[in-house]
Design a protein around this motif. Structure first.
Motif, PDB file in Angstrom:
ATOM      1  N   ARG A 139      18.069  61.502  53.458  1.00  0.00           N
ATOM      2  CA  ARG A 139      18.627  62.590  54.259  1.00  0.00           C
ATOM      3  C   ARG A 139      19.157  62.103  55.605  1.00  0.00           C
ATOM      4  N   TRP A 140      20.001  61.073  55.552  1.00  0.00           N
ATOM      5  CA  TRP A 140      20.578  60.554  56.776  1.00  0.00           C
ATOM      6  C   TRP A 140      22.105  60.643  56.767  1.00  0.00           C
ATOM      7  N   ARG A 141      22.710  61.052  55.653  1.00  0.00           N
ATOM      8  CA  ARG A 141      24.170  61.112  55.572  1.00  0.00           C
ATOM      9  C   ARG A 141      24.672  62.457  56.091  1.00  0.00           C
ATOM     10  N   SER A 142      25.538  62.426  57.056  1.00  0.00           N
ATOM     11  CA  SER A 142      26.091  63.666  57.599  1.00  0.00           C
ATOM     12  C   SER A 142      27.233  64.209  56.750  1.00  0.00           C
ATOM     13  N   GLU A 143      27.751  63.369  55.862  1.00  0.00           N
ATOM     14  CA  GLU A 143      28.938  63.747  55.101  1.00  0.00           C
ATOM     15  C   GLU A 143      28.818  63.274  53.661  1.00  0.00           C
ATOM     16  N   LYS A 144      29.321  64.079  52.738  1.00  0.00           N
ATOM     17  CA  LYS A 144      29.370  63.716  51.322  1.00  0.00           C
ATOM     18  C   LYS A 144      30.828  63.634  50.892  1.00  0.00           C
ATOM     19  N   VAL A 145      31.082  62.873  49.822  1.00  0.00           N
ATOM     20  CA  VAL A 145      32.454  62.654  49.375  1.00  0.00           C
ATOM     21  C   VAL A 145      32.569  62.958  47.885  1.00  0.00           C
ATOM     22  N   ILE A 146      33.603  63.711  47.528  1.00  0.00           N
ATOM     23  CA  ILE A 146      33.935  63.903  46.113  1.00  0.00           C
ATOM     24  C   ILE A 146      35.306  63.280  45.896  1.00  0.00           C
ATOM     25  N   TYR A 147      35.376  62.264  45.042  1.00  0.00           N
ATOM     26  CA  TYR A 147      36.637  61.601  44.730  1.00  0.00           C
ATOM     27  C   TYR A 147      37.322  62.349  43.587  1.00  0.00           C
ATOM     28  N   ARG A 148      38.602  62.671  43.783  1.00  0.00           N
ATOM     29  CA  ARG A 148      39.377  63.410  42.782  1.00  0.00           C
ATOM     30  C   ARG A 148      40.628  62.620  42.404  1.00  0.00           C
ATOM     31  N   PHE A 149      40.904  62.542  41.109  1.00  0.00           N
ATOM     32  CA  PHE A 149      42.100  61.842  40.638  1.00  0.00           C
ATOM     33  C   PHE A 149      42.449  62.330  39.229  1.00  0.00           C
ATOM     34  N   PRO A 150      43.729  62.237  38.839  1.00  0.00           N
ATOM     35  CA  PRO A 150      44.112  62.649  37.494  1.00  0.00           C
ATOM     36  C   PRO A 150      43.362  61.839  36.440  1.00  0.00           C
ATOM     37  N   GLU A 151      42.948  62.512  35.384  1.00  0.00           N
ATOM     38  CA  GLU A 151      42.235  61.830  34.310  1.00  0.00           C
ATOM     39  C   GLU A 151      43.166  60.833  33.629  1.00  0.00           C
ATOM     40  N   PRO A 152      42.767  59.559  33.564  1.00  0.00           N
ATOM     41  CA  PRO A 152      43.640  58.561  32.936  1.00  0.00           C
ATOM     42  C   PRO A 152      43.726  58.736  31.427  1.00  0.00           C
ATOM     43  N   SER A 153      44.829  58.271  30.875  1.00  0.00           N
ATOM     44  CA  SER A 153      45.055  58.339  29.429  1.00  0.00           C
ATOM     45  C   SER A 153      44.961  56.943  28.829  1.00  0.00           C
ATOM     46  N   LEU A 154      44.476  56.876  27.607  1.00  0.00           N
ATOM     47  CA  LEU A 154      44.376  55.604  26.889  1.00  0.00           C
ATOM     48  C   LEU A 154      45.407  55.497  25.771  1.00  0.00           C
ATOM     49  N   VAL A 155      46.342  56.421  25.746  1.00  0.00           N
ATOM     50  CA  VAL A 155      47.382  56.395  24.719  1.00  0.00           C
ATOM     51  C   VAL A 155      48.173  55.092  24.835  1.00  0.00           C
ATOM     52  N   GLY A 156      48.258  54.360  23.722  1.00  0.00           N
ATOM     53  CA  GLY A 156      48.987  53.095  23.696  1.00  0.00           C
ATOM     54  C   GLY A 156      48.215  51.911  24.219  1.00  0.00           C
ATOM     55  N   LYS A 157      46.957  52.117  24.652  1.00  0.00           N
ATOM     56  CA  LYS A 157      46.145  51.022  25.195  1.00  0.00           C
ATOM     57  C   LYS A 157      45.317  50.379  24.088  1.00  0.00           C
ATOM     58  N   VAL A 158      45.057  49.083  24.232  1.00  0.00           N
ATOM     59  CA  VAL A 158      44.179  48.362  23.318  1.00  0.00           C
ATOM     60  C   VAL A 158      42.744  48.537  23.799  1.00  0.00           C
ATOM     61  N   LEU A 159      41.863  48.988  22.912  1.00  0.00           N
ATOM     62  CA  LEU A 159      40.478  49.263  23.278  1.00  0.00           C
ATOM     63  C   LEU A 159      39.561  48.102  22.881  1.00  0.00           C
ATOM     64  N   PRO A 160      38.509  47.843  23.645  1.00  0.00           N
ATOM     65  CA  PRO A 160      38.136  48.480  24.909  1.00  0.00           C
ATOM     66  C   PRO A 160      39.090  48.080  26.026  1.00  0.00           C
ATOM     67  N   PHE A 161      39.268  48.998  26.983  1.00  0.00           N
ATOM     68  CA  PHE A 161      40.289  48.843  28.019  1.00  0.00           C
ATOM     69  C   PHE A 161      39.639  48.824  29.397  1.00  0.00           C
ATOM     70  N   ASP A 162      40.134  47.930  30.271  1.00  0.00           N
ATOM     71  CA  ASP A 162      39.721  47.894  31.671  1.00  0.00           C
ATOM     72  C   ASP A 162      40.919  48.277  32.528  1.00  0.00           C
ATOM     73  N   GLY A 163      40.716  49.248  33.421  1.00  0.00           N
ATOM     74  CA  GLY A 163      41.828  49.705  34.236  1.00  0.00           C
ATOM     75  C   GLY A 163      41.428  50.002  35.663  1.00  0.00           C
ATOM     76  N   GLN A 164      42.414  50.399  36.471  1.00  0.00           N
ATOM     77  CA  GLN A 164      42.215  50.730  37.879  1.00  0.00           C
ATOM     78  C   GLN A 164      42.720  52.142  38.147  1.00  0.00           C
ATOM     79  N   ILE A 165      41.983  52.884  38.968  1.00  0.00           N
ATOM     80  CA  ILE A 165      42.446  54.160  39.486  1.00  0.00           C
ATOM     81  C   ILE A 165      42.963  53.898  40.895  1.00  0.00           C
ATOM     82  N   THR A 166      44.250  54.102  41.104  1.00  0.00           N
ATOM     83  CA  THR A 166      44.852  53.747  42.389  1.00  0.00           C
ATOM     84  C   THR A 166      45.252  54.967  43.220  1.00  0.00           C
TER      85      THR A 166
END
Length: 314
Positions: A139-166
């Motif tokens: 209980r020492w954090r004065s602020e909380k963060v919710i990260y929001r980004f479009p859900e990535p798609s795996l269409v056309g990707k070779v699985l298993p896939f490693d990617g970046q959310i930019t």
């Protein structure tokens, strides 16, 4: 004899009424209580069946899963995240527990990620992921963060896939009654409001109305306090009409009526649903089609990380 949950609730109530936690209690005293006893709630088996073991998580990157959320872009799969001490990465897994993709979130720090949600966002018709960096055991954090980004798609990707959310956006919030530990969020798919549920001897519910600011920290509104302890995750159905909140030992189900707010739904006495024994159960998610719900647990030295599914009864 009273249950452990009810004893904790009584102790919390005494502490709040006596003002034993300092100045923040003077503010939290104004948050209304929902008054019922969790100890009186018998398990309801009319809506959902008992747990079915559907998967096992063997991957080391899933050892501390604290949240699950059903993918909209890849129906039948689940997004997972881990809490403090782990990387800034989310995983897409099958219900059987196999990792099919991993995405690192650029610019995001995993101070204590505790829950994850999938639903609508700023662009109509597009699915977004919300990763909740809201844990605060000390209980020492004065602020909380919710990260929001479009859900990535795996269409056309070779699985298993490693990617970046930019393109992750940071929604920063703070609570009106000071620093609180929390492990559960809800995203209202109807209004796009965000809700945070604290973790302690009782559960306080806070709201940040849409649109949430991306340029300054938003003061959340305290709505109510619910008399069950140690909420570890929450989920809302795709249509926004059913809400699940879980603790380590119990799951509570709320039905939301047409035109009703989430706060209004949470004021009613919930149903207590089936839950498998999980040593440190911290995750819950609806199936994307509402056919049931999933739960899972963090790994301990003695436990296996099963994924359980609880089918809806016909």
């Amino acid at each position: 004899m009273p249950t452990r949950t009810f004893i904790r609730f009584q102790l919390a109530l005494v502490a709040v009424l006596s003002g034993g936690c300092g100045s923040s209690n003077q503010q939290s005293d104004s948050i209304p209580w929902v008054t019922y006893s969790v100890a009186t709630l018998a398990k309801d088996t009319t809506l959902f069946s008992e747990a079915h073991k559907v998967g096992v998580m063997h991957d080391a990157d899933l050892a501390e899963v604290s949240g699950l959320a059903a993918s909209r872009n890849h129906p039948g799969y689940l997004w997972a995240e881990e809490d403090s001490g782990n990387s800034n990465q989310i995983q897409l897994i099958s219900p059987e527990g196999q990792v099919v993709a991993r995405f690192s979130i650029e610019g995001a720090r995993n101070r204590d990620w505790e829950d994850i949600a999938v639903g609508p966002g700023p662009i109509p018709g597009k699915s977004y992921i919300y990763v909740a960096d809201i844990g605060d055991n000390r209980r020492w954090r004065s602020e909380k963060v919710i990260y929001r980004f479009p859900e990535p798609s795996l269409v056309g990707k070779v699985l298993p896939f490693d990617g970046q959310i930019t393109n992750a956006e940071a929604i920063r919030v703070y609570l009106p009654d000071g620093s609180q530990n929390a492990e559960a969020i809800l995203l209202d798919p109807i209004t796009r409001d965000l809700f945070l549920i604290s973790k302690g001897a009782y559960s306080a519910v806070y709201r940040a109305a849409y649109p949430q600011s991306l340029t300054q920290s938003t003061r959340m509104t305290a709505l109510l306090r619910i008399p069950f302890d140690h909420a570890t995750s929450a989920a809302i159905s795709t249509d926004g009409h059913e809400i699940l909140i879980r603790t380590y030992e119990q799951i509570f189900h709320y039905s939301r009526r047409q035109g009703e707010t989430i706060a209004d739904a949470l004021k009613r006495v919930p149903r207590r649903l089936p839950l498998a024994y999980e040593v440190q159960g911290e995750a819950i998610s609806w199936a994307i089609n509402g056919s049931g719900y999933y739960t899972s647990t963090e790994k301990t030295f003695t436990s296996i990380q099963f994924i359980y599914f609880y089918p809806r009864k016909k």
